[in-house]
Design an enzyme around this catalytic site. Structure first.
Site, PDB file in Angstrom:
ATOM      1  N   ARG A   3       5.333  -7.412 -17.749  1.00 15.45           N
ATOM      2  CA  ARG A   3       5.815  -8.407 -18.721  1.00 15.45           C
ATOM      3  C   ARG A   3       5.051  -9.736 -18.666  1.00 15.45           C
ATOM      4  O   ARG A   3       4.679 -10.305 -19.687  1.00 15.45           O
ATOM      5  CB  ARG A   3       7.296  -8.666 -18.426  1.00 15.45           C
ATOM      6  CG  ARG A   3       7.913  -9.884 -19.121  1.00 15.45           C
ATOM      7  CD  ARG A   3       9.376 -10.001 -18.696  1.00 15.45           C
ATOM      8  NE  ARG A   3       9.977 -11.264 -19.076  1.00 15.45           N
ATOM      9  CZ  ARG A   3      10.643 -11.482 -20.205  1.00 15.45           C
ATOM     10  NH1 ARG A   3      10.747 -10.519 -21.093  1.00 15.45           N
ATOM     11  NH2 ARG A   3      11.191 -12.658 -20.462  1.00 15.45           N
ATOM     12  N   HIS A  55       8.066 -10.645 -30.569  1.00 13.89           N
ATOM     13  CA  HIS A  55       8.432  -9.912 -29.346  1.00 13.89           C
ATOM     14  C   HIS A  55       9.020  -8.562 -29.732  1.00 13.89           C
ATOM     15  O   HIS A  55       9.237  -8.263 -30.890  1.00 13.89           O
ATOM     16  CB  HIS A  55       9.496 -10.697 -28.563  1.00 13.89           C
ATOM     17  CG  HIS A  55       8.995 -11.965 -27.959  1.00 13.89           C
ATOM     18  ND1 HIS A  55       8.751 -12.112 -26.621  1.00 13.89           N
ATOM     19  CD2 HIS A  55       8.684 -13.154 -28.527  1.00 13.89           C
ATOM     20  CE1 HIS A  55       8.315 -13.338 -26.385  1.00 13.89           C
ATOM     21  NE2 HIS A  55       8.263 -14.001 -27.524  1.00 13.89           N
ATOM     22  N   GLU A  72       5.097  -5.570 -24.770  1.00 10.71           N
ATOM     23  CA  GLU A  72       5.712  -5.519 -26.100  1.00 10.71           C
ATOM     24  C   GLU A  72       4.659  -5.186 -27.164  1.00 10.71           C
ATOM     25  O   GLU A  72       4.322  -5.984 -28.033  1.00 10.71           O
ATOM     26  CB  GLU A  72       6.461  -6.831 -26.351  1.00 10.71           C
ATOM     27  CG  GLU A  72       7.597  -6.988 -25.346  1.00 10.71           C
ATOM     28  CD  GLU A  72       8.237  -8.373 -25.295  1.00 10.71           C
ATOM     29  OE1 GLU A  72       7.945  -9.200 -26.176  1.00 10.71           O
ATOM     30  OE2 GLU A  72       9.016  -8.616 -24.358  1.00 10.71           O
ATOM     31  N   HIS A  90       4.600 -11.327 -23.895  1.00 10.21           N
ATOM     32  CA  HIS A  90       5.098 -10.324 -22.953  1.00 10.21           C
ATOM     33  C   HIS A  90       4.249  -9.073 -23.106  1.00 10.21           C
ATOM     34  O   HIS A  90       4.254  -8.410 -24.154  1.00 10.21           O
ATOM     35  CB  HIS A  90       6.577 -10.037 -23.218  1.00 10.21           C
ATOM     36  CG  HIS A  90       7.440 -11.220 -22.891  1.00 10.21           C
ATOM     37  ND1 HIS A  90       8.546 -11.582 -23.607  1.00 10.21           N
ATOM     38  CD2 HIS A  90       7.302 -12.145 -21.901  1.00 10.21           C
ATOM     39  CE1 HIS A  90       9.087 -12.672 -23.070  1.00 10.21           C
ATOM     40  NE2 HIS A  90       8.341 -13.032 -22.031  1.00 10.21           N
ATOM     41  N   GLU A  93      12.442 -10.352 -32.475  1.00  8.14           N
ATOM     42  CA  GLU A  93      12.408  -9.159 -31.615  1.00  8.14           C
ATOM     43  C   GLU A  93      12.380  -7.988 -32.584  1.00  8.14           C
ATOM     44  O   GLU A  93      13.358  -7.737 -33.292  1.00  8.14           O
ATOM     45  CB  GLU A  93      13.663  -9.073 -30.744  1.00  8.14           C
ATOM     46  CG  GLU A  93      13.906 -10.269 -29.844  1.00  8.14           C
ATOM     47  CD  GLU A  93      13.127 -10.226 -28.542  1.00  8.14           C
ATOM     48  OE1 GLU A  93      12.558  -9.161 -28.234  1.00  8.14           O
ATOM     49  OE2 GLU A  93      13.084 -11.248 -27.860  1.00  8.14           O
TER      50      GLU A  93
HETATM   51  O1  0X9 Z   1      13.536 -13.451 -23.147  1.00  4.75           O
HETATM   52  C1  0X9 Z   1      12.615 -13.623 -23.935  1.00  4.75           C
HETATM   53  O2  0X9 Z   1      11.630 -14.303 -23.674  1.00  4.75           O
HETATM   54  C2  0X9 Z   1      12.678 -12.985 -25.315  1.00  4.75           C
HETATM   55  N1  0X9 Z   1      13.188 -11.657 -25.220  1.00  4.75           N
HETATM   56  S1  0X9 Z   1      12.263 -10.498 -24.583  1.00  4.75           S
HETATM   57  O3  0X9 Z   1      13.067  -9.314 -24.473  1.00  4.75           O
HETATM   58  N2  0X9 Z   1      11.102 -10.169 -25.590  1.00  4.75           N
HETATM   59  O4  0X9 Z   1      11.722 -10.957 -23.370  1.00  4.75           O
HETATM   60  C3  0X9 Z   1      13.540 -13.831 -26.194  1.00  4.75           C
HETATM   61  C4  0X9 Z   1      12.871 -15.077 -26.583  1.00  4.75           C
HETATM   62  C5  0X9 Z   1      13.721 -15.997 -27.350  1.00  4.75           C
HETATM   63  N3  0X9 Z   1      13.003 -17.126 -27.784  1.00  4.75           N
HETATM   64  C6  0X9 Z   1      12.899 -18.292 -27.064  1.00  4.75           C
HETATM   65  N4  0X9 Z   1      13.503 -18.436 -25.919  1.00  4.75           N
HETATM   66  N5  0X9 Z   1      12.193 -19.254 -27.561  1.00  4.75           N
HETATM   67 ZN    ZN Z   2       9.237 -10.718 -25.227  1.00  2.96          ZN
END
Ligand code: 0X9
Ligand code: ZN
Length: 599
Positions: free
Chosen positions: A263, A331, A208, A205, A405
């Site tokens: 993003r 992240h 980040e 992303h 995160e």
């Molecule tokens: O939504 C996401 O991709 C992640 N949060 S973010 O705020 N950085 O976008 C969480 C990712 C969780 N991990 C997986 N889904 N594997």
């Molecule tokens: Zn992310």
């Protein structure tokens, strides 16, 4: 310069600094809710194409709020009012963060949705970060402020230049705009050595940035701590570490040049919008819940699993590297430590291992500055999200795959202050060390009985061991193996079968004067553990006495039929073996002739 003139100039420069409306399209609702939500506000089923802006994007009159979502209607309304959820697919009954125009706040209030303003002026925050980064100051550490893609790449090159024996650039394909996805291998062992590996990735992303710096910190600590810090040295002794600080280089560059809050990657979608959410594009459980089919969505999953060159390139790099034990995809933000599954609410088969190692990681993070990361499976801890990297890394590549995160908790969100880069990196590195150490101790092998430094000639020796599994599960076929190698000979292996709760294997009888190295391996679904030390090449060495009588290969004091049998079975190429009486590296008829005279 008069004050009035200064104000005009300032206003003009602000205009030149950034322009145009923000371009992030709103997050789509889950598929089943999408049509209703659109119908509710009379929108067509697809949103208009994004017009890419060349100028830096402004976020005038926008705030970031934390809203309490009580029901599906609240969620739909927020999705219509906000162009950019900062925490994704929030569940009913929880809170979530949204970037929203200040003038829409009254609609929220009118609808009875409770919210708190977290960032009162996001544009100011973005602009002041931009101003600061445009005037870099002489810094004591590379980590004092964020770094763009060119600076990240230059620093990777600098690590290789400063530590050529341990660092090497690796690449995992090319982005959609042709940027190489670069990483670094850090290890004291040459490539190809049989040893456990670890992978750290960041910045799928684009916005980040805290993740990019955390990944770079891993490299920095490993190379600086090697030979200095005992725990780091132990990691360097026993494993190889790969760090890819920017998996989405196009998006990352775009956040530095044009849109700080971008993003996704930079694919031009067929409908004219830009970007696929890389963390919804991985091919394990792809296409399920928590990922959008809408091209303009911030969680757009792409046209197929691995449709994006960035995810596909990384998959193709990882797939042959079956030695990789564990991985962490970094992240921001929210301070969470997560593991599979994301695509389903079902607990993964290795939940207890993930929980065990994850708890040690979380505690290690907390021990540094007291930050209380919440640990748990993606799906139940935050929200269902299919097509995530860690689901594929675990389900598709067999790794103990985490995602984290990092800081903060929403005070600054993606625009983390530079002063937090190092503390954030330090606490996460503590968790990362715990992850690697726990993974390396996947099994505890204890030898109950086995040969000591010297053994009798012609006698087989039994090896008995216990194997306790700490992380993962033993593989189905031949998980515990006894290996040996006679000096100059080929590696030999036998399976150690279970006998009375122990693992038992047998070393064969060896001949006069032979020296033998032996070791045990236990293999789990994630990695393998080696005895006597869990280090590449670690063995226990035993020897046999030199036999006084030539031709007495089994050392029983006489040259007899048993020795003839040994000579015949040794026929063929043979380096420094006892049966090779004329030392020409082959056991053949000539040696047989000599032997017959000794009988
Ligand atoms: O939504 C996401 O991709 C992640 N949060 S973010 O705020 N950085 O976008 C969480 C990712 C969780 N991990 C997986 N889904 N594997
Ligand atoms: Zn992310």
């Amino acid at each position: 310069m008069t004050l009035a003139r200064a104000i005009v100039l300032f206003a003009l420069s602000a205009l030149i600094l950034c322009a145009g409306a923000e371009t992030s399209p709103p997050l789509e609702l889950p598929i089943e809710l999408q049509l209703d939500a659109r119908a509710l506000v009379g929108l067509p089923s697809e949103k208009p194409s994004e017009v890419p802006s060349e100028e830096p994007v402004c976020f005038d009159d926008q705030v970031v709020i934390r809203a309490t979502i009580s029901n599906a209607r609240d969620l739909m309304l927020l999705n219509q009012l906000s162009d950019d959820p900062w925490t994704h697919s929030p569940g009913i009954g929880g809170t979530s963060d949204w970037r929203i125009s200040r003038d829409k706040l009254k609609v929220l209030s009118g609808a009875g949705i409770a919210y708190v303003i977290f960032i009162d002026d996001i544009n100011e925050l973005v602009q002041s970060e931009r101003d600061r980064l445009e005037q870099p100051v002489e810094a004591a550490s590379w980590f004092e402020d964020f770094k763009n893609l060119a600076a990240v790449n230059a620093q990777l090159d600098a690590y290789v230049a400063a530590h050529p024996a341990t660092c090497k650039i690796v690449t995992a394909g090319t982005s959609i705009q042709g940027r190489v996805i670069r990483g670094i291998r850090v290890s004291r062992h040459p490539e190809g050595t049989v040893l456990p590996g670890f992978v750290f990735t960041a910045t799928q992303h684009a916005r980040e940035w805290a993740g990019t710096m955390t990944a770079m910190w891993i490299v920095d600590r490993l190379v600086e701590g090697d030979g200095v810090d005992a725990r780091t040295t132990a990691i360097m002794d026993s494993s190889e570490v790969f760090v890819f600080p920017v998996l989405n280089p196009d998006g990352y560059e775009y956040t530095w040049v044009t849109n700080r809050l971008w993003r996704k990657n930079r694919r031009l979608n067929s409908g004219g919008s830009y970007g696929v959410d890389m963390n919804r594009n991985w091919g394990f459980g792809w296409g399920g819940t928590g990922a959008s089919t809408s091209q303009s969505s911030e969680t757009y999953r792409g046209t197929a699993a691995f449709s994006e060159p960035e995810t596909k390139g990384f998959r193709d790099w990882v797939t042959p590297r079956t030695n990789i034990a564990a991985s962490l995809d970094i992240h921001s933000y929210s301070e969470l430590l997560l593991w599979p599954w994301g695509y389903t609410g079902t607990l993964c088969p290795d939940q207890s291992s993930f929980n065990k190692v994850g708890t040690v990681m979380r505690d290690a993070i907390k021990a540094v500055y007291g930050m209380d990361y919440i640990a748990g499976p993606v799906s139940s801890t935050i929200y269902p999200a299919s097509g995530g990297a860690s689901d594929w890394a675990y389900g598709g590549a067999g790794q103990l795959a985490y995602s984290v995160e990092v800081r903060d908790l929403g005070t600054y969100g993606f625009i983390m202050p530079a002063s937090e880069i190092i503390p954030n990196a330090i606490e996460n590195f503590a968790g990362i060390m715990a992850m690697m150490e726990q993974s390396l101790q996947a099994c505890t092998i204890t030898v109950v009985a086995g040969p000591s430094t010297s053994i009798d000639v012609g006698v087989a020796s039994l090896v008995r061991a216990t194997v306790a599994v700490n992380v993962g599960t033993l593989i189905a076929t031949n998980p515990v193996r006894l290996n040996w190698q006679v000096t100059g000979g080929a590696k030999q292996t036998v399976n150690m079968n279970i006998v009375g709760g122990e693992r038992v294997g047998q070393l064969p009888a060896f001949a006069c004067g032979e020296s033998i190295a032996w070791w045990i391996e236990a293999e789990t679904n994630f990695t393998f553990t080696r005895w006597p030390n869990n280090l590449p090449g670690s063995t226990r060495v035993i020897g046999t006495p030199l036999c006084a009588i030539e031709g007495d290969f089994n050392g029983d004091g006489s040259v007899d039929a048993a020795d003839l049998g040994r000579l015949l079975s040794a026929f063929g190429n043979c380096f420094e073996c006892h049966e090779d009486l004329n030392d020409d590296n082959t056991v053949n008829a000539e040696d047989l002739g000599s032997f017959l005279l000794l009988l």
